[in-house]
Enzyme design. Sequence first.
Site, PDB file in Angstrom:
ATOM      1  N   HIS A 195     -46.171 -57.223  41.214  1.00  0.00           N
ATOM      2  CA  HIS A 195     -45.256 -56.224  41.876  1.00  0.00           C
ATOM      3  C   HIS A 195     -44.439 -56.786  42.961  1.00  0.00           C
ATOM      4  O   HIS A 195     -43.797 -56.376  43.778  1.00  0.00           O
ATOM      5  CB  HIS A 195     -45.888 -54.888  41.632  1.00  0.00           C
ATOM      6  CG  HIS A 195     -46.911 -54.976  42.961  1.00  0.00           C
ATOM      7  ND1 HIS A 195     -46.470 -54.539  44.175  1.00  0.00           N
ATOM      8  CD2 HIS A 195     -48.044 -55.299  42.844  1.00  0.00           C
ATOM      9  CE1 HIS A 195     -47.719 -54.317  44.803  1.00  0.00           C
ATOM     10  NE2 HIS A 195     -48.473 -54.894  44.044  1.00  0.00           N
ATOM     11  N   CYS A 230     -53.175 -45.968  58.970  1.00  0.00           N
ATOM     12  CA  CYS A 230     -53.761 -44.371  59.289  1.00  0.00           C
ATOM     13  C   CYS A 230     -54.479 -44.215  58.500  1.00  0.00           C
ATOM     14  O   CYS A 230     -54.374 -43.727  57.552  1.00  0.00           O
ATOM     15  CB  CYS A 230     -52.275 -43.638  59.144  1.00  0.00           C
ATOM     16  SG  CYS A 230     -53.025 -42.150  60.098  1.00  0.00           S
TER      17      CYS A 230
HETATM   18  C1  LIG Z   1     -51.338 -61.194  50.389  1.00  0.00           C
HETATM   19  C2  LIG Z   1     -51.778 -60.122  49.233  1.00  0.00           C
HETATM   20  N1  LIG Z   1     -52.966 -60.194  48.626  1.00  0.00           N
HETATM   21  C3  LIG Z   1     -53.196 -59.267  47.760  1.00  0.00           C
HETATM   22  C4  LIG Z   1     -52.621 -58.145  47.604  1.00  0.00           C
HETATM   23  C5  LIG Z   1     -53.100 -57.069  46.543  1.00  0.00           C
HETATM   24  O1  LIG Z   1     -52.262 -57.358  45.410  1.00  0.00           O
HETATM   25  P1  LIG Z   1     -52.341 -56.255  44.124  1.00  0.00           P
HETATM   26  O2  LIG Z   1     -51.502 -55.092  44.566  1.00  0.00           O
HETATM   27  O3  LIG Z   1     -51.736 -56.780  43.064  1.00  0.00           O
HETATM   28  O4  LIG Z   1     -53.682 -55.938  44.105  1.00  0.00           O
HETATM   29  C6  LIG Z   1     -51.299 -58.115  48.302  1.00  0.00           C
HETATM   30  C7  LIG Z   1     -50.487 -56.713  48.243  1.00  0.00           C
HETATM   31  O5  LIG Z   1     -50.175 -56.187  49.084  1.00  0.00           O
HETATM   32  C8  LIG Z   1     -51.046 -59.078  49.213  1.00  0.00           C
HETATM   33  O6  LIG Z   1     -49.987 -58.909  49.858  1.00  0.00           O
END
Ligand SMILES: Cc1ncc(COP(=O)(O)O)c(C=O)c1O
Length: 396
Positions: free
Chosen positions: A214, A337
């Site tokens: 995503h 938050c």
């Molecule tokens: C650097 C980083 N690692 C891991 C994740 C976690 O990803 P997922 O939403 O696919 O579990 C994110 C999502 O915000 C992220 O930005």
Amino acid sequence: MRKIYSDRNKLVYLDHAATTPVSAEVLKAMSPYFGKYFGNPSEPHQWGQQAKTAIEQAREKVAHFLGAKTSEILFTSGATEAINLAHKGLIENQKLPHIITSSIEHKAVLETCKHLEKLGWAKVNYLPVDKDGLVKIDDLEKTIRPETILVSIMYVNNEMGAIQPIVQIGQLLKKINAKRKQKIYFHTDATQAIQYLDCRVTELGVDLLSLSGHKFYAPKGVGVLYFKKGTPLVRQQDGGEQESRLRAGTENVPYIVGLGKAIELVQKNKVSSAKYVEKLRDKLMAGVLQIPGVKLVGDFKKNAPHIATFLVKGAEGEAMMLLLSDKGVAASSGSACTSGLLEPSHVLLAMGYQPEEAHGSLRFSLGKDNTEEEIDEVIKVLPTIVQKLRRMAPKL
Ligand SMILES: Cc1ncc(COP(=O)(O)O)c(C=O)c1O
């Protein structure tokens, strides 16, 4: 309850580091796998085999993008699951292994490491970062112990975009590994890097790499773990034989197909997209930095092109984010938050900012569909929001 519709008809989405929309091409590629090709990929009949072929085609696209073998690619439910599998799956058969990570990782890494420490299954060191949010190779080298089994350092930080020296870390570990019995495996969370940076695993020197669909225009709920051949992983989800017996459960066929299409598009457009978002980011930066009392977090020359995080003196990040939302602009604040208390970002604190400075953080993250007019709009509305919040702030 807060109103969820903005005052404006035209919306400006500048929160691509949080998530991206599913692109039209990705949706089109996925759609037959919700209907016509609905088979279970574990079944040998033609319905099953159509689904299986689609998964294998997506796997080939991911492998090609990463410069890996198809047998080294696992599909998961996202980066969080990939990260959990990489860490827990690697240490499972080891006697009190040692992990080195950084203090600015995403919670998917930090909480996994804390959990392993709490269970007494691993010892963990959290490396500090400098004022630009970068780990120092010297610090890493000094922290390595005979029982170190894993170094896990993110490629691009999600809160402020710093690019970590992954290639140099890979080279250092290769040199060290040549002289020791216990190999140190190297994981990088490349979730925020995939769209704009070189993610070829051999160039990076990584054994494990995680991704999330995503963040690059595929749906939420699908991700990838690359694991180099020979990496001793133990599966963390038991059940069927799927994904080379490393991740049980019927595969999410349409989402995997979507991820395959999305990674193909990233590969095709990488250079031009990076240049495009960088140009927009620079315009945004120039405009926002005109507001008195605003500074940029980190050194933009060392950062990924899609993220710009600012610290705004005398205005609270969450409040700026909500007022921007009312004006039809999506941004993000580093403060989380939780339980009614605003926690300053652990990343900004690790970079040496004081909690009161960190509370004023505002992150904009750009994507391929943003335009110069949208940036103009943000530059127009933000100063009024900042002034309003500064007027409301208690005078100490
Ligand atoms: C650097 C980083 N690692 C891991 C994740 C976690 O990803 P997922 O939403 O696919 O579990 C994110 C999502 O915000 C992220 O930005």
